[in-house]
Design a protein around this motif. Sequence first.
Motif, mmCIF file in Angstrom:
data_model
loop_
_atom_site.group_PDB
_atom_site.id
_atom_site.type_symbol
_atom_site.label_atom_id
_atom_site.label_comp_id
_atom_site.label_asym_id
_atom_site.label_seq_id
_atom_site.Cartn_x
_atom_site.Cartn_y
_atom_site.Cartn_z
ATOM 1 N N VAL A 73 0.828 -1.211 0.000
ATOM 2 C CA VAL A 73 0.000 0.000 0.000
ATOM 3 C C VAL A 73 0.863 1.262 0.000
ATOM 4 N N SER A 74 0.569 2.168 -0.951
ATOM 5 C CA SER A 74 1.218 3.483 -1.018
ATOM 6 C C SER A 74 0.145 4.554 -1.184
ATOM 7 N N LEU A 75 0.337 5.702 -0.518
ATOM 8 C CA LEU A 75 -0.614 6.805 -0.604
ATOM 9 C C LEU A 75 0.126 8.093 -0.920
ATOM 10 N N GLN A 76 -0.582 9.022 -1.582
ATOM 11 C CA GLN A 76 0.020 10.307 -1.937
ATOM 12 C C GLN A 76 -1.003 11.432 -1.803
ATOM 13 N N LEU A 77 -0.555 12.557 -1.278
ATOM 14 C CA LEU A 77 -1.358 13.770 -1.175
ATOM 15 C C LEU A 77 -0.784 14.789 -2.145
ATOM 16 N N ASN A 78 -1.649 15.480 -2.921
ATOM 17 C CA ASN A 78 -1.131 16.440 -3.875
ATOM 18 C C ASN A 78 -1.998 17.712 -3.965
ATOM 19 N N PRO A 79 -1.687 18.725 -3.138
ATOM 20 C CA PRO A 79 -2.306 20.041 -3.326
ATOM 21 C C PRO A 79 -1.797 20.672 -4.624
ATOM 22 N N SER A 80 -2.694 21.353 -5.356
ATOM 23 C CA SER A 80 -2.353 21.881 -6.681
ATOM 24 C C SER A 80 -2.808 23.328 -6.823
ATOM 25 N N TRP A 81 -2.070 24.059 -7.643
ATOM 26 C CA TRP A 81 -2.367 25.473 -7.909
ATOM 27 C C TRP A 81 -2.183 25.734 -9.403
ATOM 28 N N VAL A 82 -3.278 26.122 -10.075
ATOM 29 C CA VAL A 82 -3.250 26.472 -11.493
ATOM 30 C C VAL A 82 -3.318 27.986 -11.620
ATOM 31 N N HIS A 83 -2.438 28.558 -12.448
ATOM 32 C CA HIS A 83 -2.436 30.001 -12.680
ATOM 33 C C HIS A 83 -2.618 30.288 -14.164
ATOM 34 N N TYR A 84 -3.660 31.039 -14.497
ATOM 35 C CA TYR A 84 -3.878 31.527 -15.859
ATOM 36 C C TYR A 84 -3.303 32.929 -15.961
ATOM 37 N N ASN A 85 -2.467 33.167 -16.970
ATOM 38 C CA ASN A 85 -1.891 34.508 -17.115
ATOM 39 C C ASN A 85 -2.965 35.566 -17.304
#
Length: 316
Positions: free
Chosen positions: A186-198
Motif C-alpha cells: 500500500v502506497s498513498l500520496q497527497l497532492n495540493p495543486s495550484w493552477v495560474h492563468y496569465n
Amino acid sequence: MKKLLILLVAGICLSQLAVAQDDLLGELEKEDSAIVKENITAATFKSTRVINMHSVEMTGLHNLQFMIIHHFGALWDSDENVGGNLGRLFGMNSGIANTYMSFDYTPAKWLNLGVAFAGNGALEGTAKFKLMRQQTGLKNYPVSIAWVSTMNYNTSKKVTAPNDFEPNKFTFLNQLLIARKISEKVSLQLNPSWVHYNVVPYGYNHSNEVFSIGAGGRIKLTDKEAFTFEYSRQLNMYKDITDKTGEVVTYAPDLISLGFDWDTGGHVFQFFFSNSYHASNIYQLSANTKKDNFGQWCMGFNLNRSYSMKKTVAVH
C-alpha cells in the motif's frame, strides 16, 4: 626429533595466527553491523504517474522516458449524432479523444525535465524536483516529497491572445507531492495543486488562480499488478462560469479516476476509468466538464517506456 619439534612449534604459531585473524574479522564484522546504514524506500509507485497525476517517482538517472496517455470519449451516450451506444463502442469509436505524448529525461537524481504534446494544440514543459526520499537508518524521513511545475502554451488559433501578446496564452500548474509507502502493498500520496492563468479574458466568476486538493494511492495485487485510484477536489472557480458565448457553465469540481497497473517488464501499462477526457492536468483540475454518471466517464490508458542514454564502457 629436532625437525619434528620445529614443525610442532610452527603449527602452534600458525594456529594462533588463524585464531587471531578470526577474532579480527569478527570484530570488524561487529563494527560494520553497528554502523547505521541508509535504507531508502524504493518503488513507492511503479510509474511516474499515479493515473493522471504525477507521482513522486522519476525515471532512472540518465534515462529518457517516452509516455502516451490516451483518453477516449464517454463510455455510454445515447446521442445519435455521435453514433449511439453501439456505434461508440464504449467511447473508443466516438471520434472524441485526447492524447498526451511526452518525453522526459533525468539529468540528476533530484531533477526530471519533460516536454509534451498535451492535446488540442497545447504544448507543455515540466520540471519535477525530488525534495525528500522516505528512508530509515542514517536519516529518518517518514515521507517522500517532490515538487512539479508545468507550463502550458495553447498554440490553437481559436484561442486569442489578449492584447496580441502571446505570453498571455500561457498557463501554469504547480503541485506538491507528498507520498508514503505504508507497506509493501500500500502506497498513498497527497497532492495540493495550484493552477495560474496569465489572463482571464472574459466572463464573470473567473479567477486567475484555481486551487485543488487531491489524493491517490496504489494497492499492490501481485509483483506485476496493482490497483490505483485518484481523487481531486477543485476548491474554487467551478460554479456559474461564463464562457465566450455568454453561456453559463458549471464545471465538475470532483476529478475521480480508477486504474489497473500491469508491469510487463519492458514497460508499465496502466488502464483506467476517469470522469475527465482532458489530456492535460491543467484542464483536468480547472475546467473539467460536468459528468453526471458513470456512463459519462471515459476509458483510457497510459503506456511508458524508458531508455538508458548513458554510454557504457566495455571492460576487456
